[in-house]
Design an enzyme around this catalytic site. Structure first.
Site, PDB file in Angstrom:
ATOM      1  N   ASP A  33    -124.016  12.623 -37.839  1.00  0.00           N
ATOM      2  CA  ASP A  33    -123.208  13.826 -37.742  1.00  0.00           C
ATOM      3  C   ASP A  33    -124.111  15.054 -37.740  1.00  0.00           C
ATOM      4  OD1 ASP A  33    -121.038  15.459 -37.649  1.00  0.00           O
ATOM      5  OD2 ASP A  33    -120.130  14.766 -39.513  1.00  0.00           O
ATOM      6  N   ASP A  69    -118.685  19.637 -31.649  1.00  0.00           N
ATOM      7  CA  ASP A  69    -118.527  18.700 -32.760  1.00  0.00           C
ATOM      8  C   ASP A  69    -118.467  17.255 -32.279  1.00  0.00           C
ATOM      9  OD1 ASP A  69    -118.240  18.140 -35.507  1.00  0.00           O
ATOM     10  OD2 ASP A  69    -116.130  17.697 -35.150  1.00  0.00           O
TER      11      ASP A  69
END
Ligand SMILES: *[C@@H]1O[C@H](CO)[C@@H](O)[C@H](O)[C@H]1NC(C)=O
Ligand SMILES: *[C@@H]1O[C@H](CO)[C@@H](O)[C@H](O)[C@H]1NC(C)=O
Ligand SMILES: *[C@@H]1O[C@H](CO)[C@@H](O)[C@H](O)[C@H]1NC(C)=O
Ligand SMILES: *[C@@H]1O[C@H](CO)[C@@H](O)[C@H](O)[C@H]1NC(C)=O
Length: 487
Positions: free
Chosen positions: A165, A361
């Protein structure tokens, strides 16, 4: 507009011309004149009801691209995607729920308690570490497991499946032994089995816990009444591929009560934090910190590349946009969206609708724009699509069509325009969401939605928008780049 009798044969000729692009796509699709066309193909290798197997997974990557990236539902995923095929076709409700949780997490609304007692030292451009004092820090990051890699930790390398991430608490979190007696322990890192592991001393600048006691950087985490376990910062060797290793990589070892909800071992931190893998992958002038290519579906493979070669040096077309400074959360990479193109023309959206930060994202599925920007996109998109049968909305996806029974359809191309002249053309999978991924000739929805009105950022560019693109993080150069049609 050509008559419908002429169009299919014209399309067929064009398909032959662009056939290299079709290698892994079913149904057949291509882009021409500001439109994406999708044709019904009779050569679908898959059969309805057939369970996808790992051997049917297409790998569009080459071994030099880096470590393979799998979707959590990939039949090749070690996390049970194959074992849970009935769950592999996620429901739309599930996808929308994950997005809602993720958007809330990006806004910092789900913090369980305060961050760690004192934030760590912040390097320029890097934020501190904020691990909640209460609760499981991995549970506190919903949706962080959409994509996985297998990485080696320690010496000899222990191969563990981890999510990755770019938006994290500022630390790589790993489940470690000892595990609680009631917990499965097969996917935990075993610190005692590694010869290269070193403790981070309490009080060292690398220890973000000022409240630690004893020689090591350890902090006890619990719920209100129960101790969950200890979190200890350590350093050890990280091996992504034989040529991509990082010595003395710092991560948080979580003992006992922590269990990532999907059987993975933890989350690899690629944030802007000074200790993240991105910062540790010291790049040379010919490389960027890292890049990734997200698989466009569970049945394809992407890659994550540490110290990736600059795409322009390999002759690839790349569009760069500068990273914005982010005083609010130094761990986040933010860029600026300045416009949206539809069918080759710029939409007239008031510039204020994009003012502020845009997040690219990994774990948000759809692309969210401020309501005043989204409504312009939606209204113009609908005008292009008047010949198709509308379908009822699916949650926040309010622009859906029913392509059942058609032989082909087309949608206008959508271009995301970033600051610095980076115009990024989205693939079909970025523009439309197909609730039944194996059948494009069914229901399809525009894969954009209006952001919640209390959203801090101007836009969140989700993972569908990035599918089949390489996204390049040139952290040293202060920019993010996009290479279309890369995997
Ligand atoms: C996690 O692993 C267990 C045992 O290996 C399995 O039964 C379970 O379905 C897995 N969960 C997921 C979400 O894959
Ligand atoms: C912990 O305490 C907070 C505030 O006192 C409360 O809101 C929360 O529900 C509690 N959590 C649990 C698991 O009991
Ligand atoms: C967690 O840390 C505390 C204090 O440092 C220590 O007393 C305890 O034994 C540790 N627990 C485990 C399971 O290692
Ligand atoms: C889509 O259209 C087909 C054929 O016209 C119809 O059978 C089906 O019920 C429609 N689906 C939805 C969700 O409207």
């Amino acid at each position: 507009m050509a008559s419908s009798a002429v169009v299919p044969s014209l399309l067929f000729c064009l398909v032959l011309l662009v056939s290299p692009y079709l290698a892994y796509s079913y149904p057949t699709s291509y882009t021409h004149g500001g439109k994406h066309y999708v044709l019904h193909s009779n050569s679908d290798p898959r059969q309805p009801g057939q369970t996808p197997t790992c051997s049917s997974v297409h790998s569009g990557r080459s071994s030099s691209d880096g470590v393979p990236v799998l979707h959590r539902l990939s039949p090749c995923s070690p996390l049970g995607g194959a074992r849970n095929q009935e769950k592999a076709t996620t429901t739309v409700a599930d996808v929308l729920h994950r997005d809602a949780l993720r958007l809330r997490s990006l806004r910092g609304e789900d913090n369980h308690g305060a961050p760690a007692p004192a934030p760590g030292p912040s390097a320029p451009g890097g934020g501190g570490v904020s691990i909640p004092v209460r609760g499981d820090p991995i549970e506190a990051r919903p949706g962080a497991f959409e994509y996985h890699v297998v990485a080696g930790f320690g010496t000899p390398a222990q191969e563990l499946t981890v999510g990755f991430d770019t938006y994290t608490s500022g630390a790589t979190l790993l489940k470690c032994t000892p595990c609680a007696a009631t917990e499965p322990c097969d996917q935990a890192f075993e610190p005692s089995a590694s010869s290269s592991l070193a403790q981070v001393p309490c009080g060292s600048p690398d220890c973000p816990f000022h409240g630690c006691s004893g020689p090591s950087c350890t902090f006890s985490l619990g719920t209100n009444n129960t101790l969950l376990g200890n979190v200890t910062f350590v350093t050890d060797k990280l091996t992504l591929t034989s040529s991509a290793t990082v010595e003395n990589f710092r991560f948080a070892c979580m003992e006992a009560g922590f269990r990532p909800r999907d059987n993975s071992t933890g989350i690899l931190d690629l944030s802007r934090n000074s200790h993240s893998l991105a910062s540790r992958a010291s790049s040379s002038p010919g490389t960027v910190a890292f890049s990734y290519c997200l698989p466009s579906s569970p049945s394809t493979v992407g890659f994550l590349s540490l110290r990736a070669p600059k795409p322009e040096l390999s002759g690839r077309k790349v569009s760069y946009t500068p990273l914005r400074s982010n005083p609010g959360n130094g761990n986040m990479y933010v860029v600026e969206l300045v416009g949206v193109g539809l069918g080759g023309r710029d939409l007239s959206v008031p510039p204020t609708a994009f003012a502020g930060d845009t997040l690219v994202d990994l774990h948000t599925t759809f692309t969210y724009l401020r309501p005043e920007a989204y409504s312009v996109l939606r209204d113009n998109f609908r005008q292009w699509m008047t010949e198709y049968k509308p379908a009822p909305p699916l949650g926040v996806l309010d622009t859906c069509y029913n392509f059942t029974g058609r032989n082909f359809f087309s949608v206008p191309a959508i271009t995301l325009k970033f600051n610095g002249g980076a115009d990024v053309d989205m693939s079909m999978n970025g523009i439309m969401y197909f609730p039944d991924p194996g059948n494009h000739f069914s229901i399809a929805c525009l894969a954009f939605a209006a952001a919640p009105t209390n959203a801090r950022e101007a836009a969140v560019v989700g993972n569908r928008a990035q599918s089949s693109m390489e996204v390049v993080y040139d952290v040293r150069g202060g920019k993010v780049g996009f290479v279309p049609y890369r995997c």
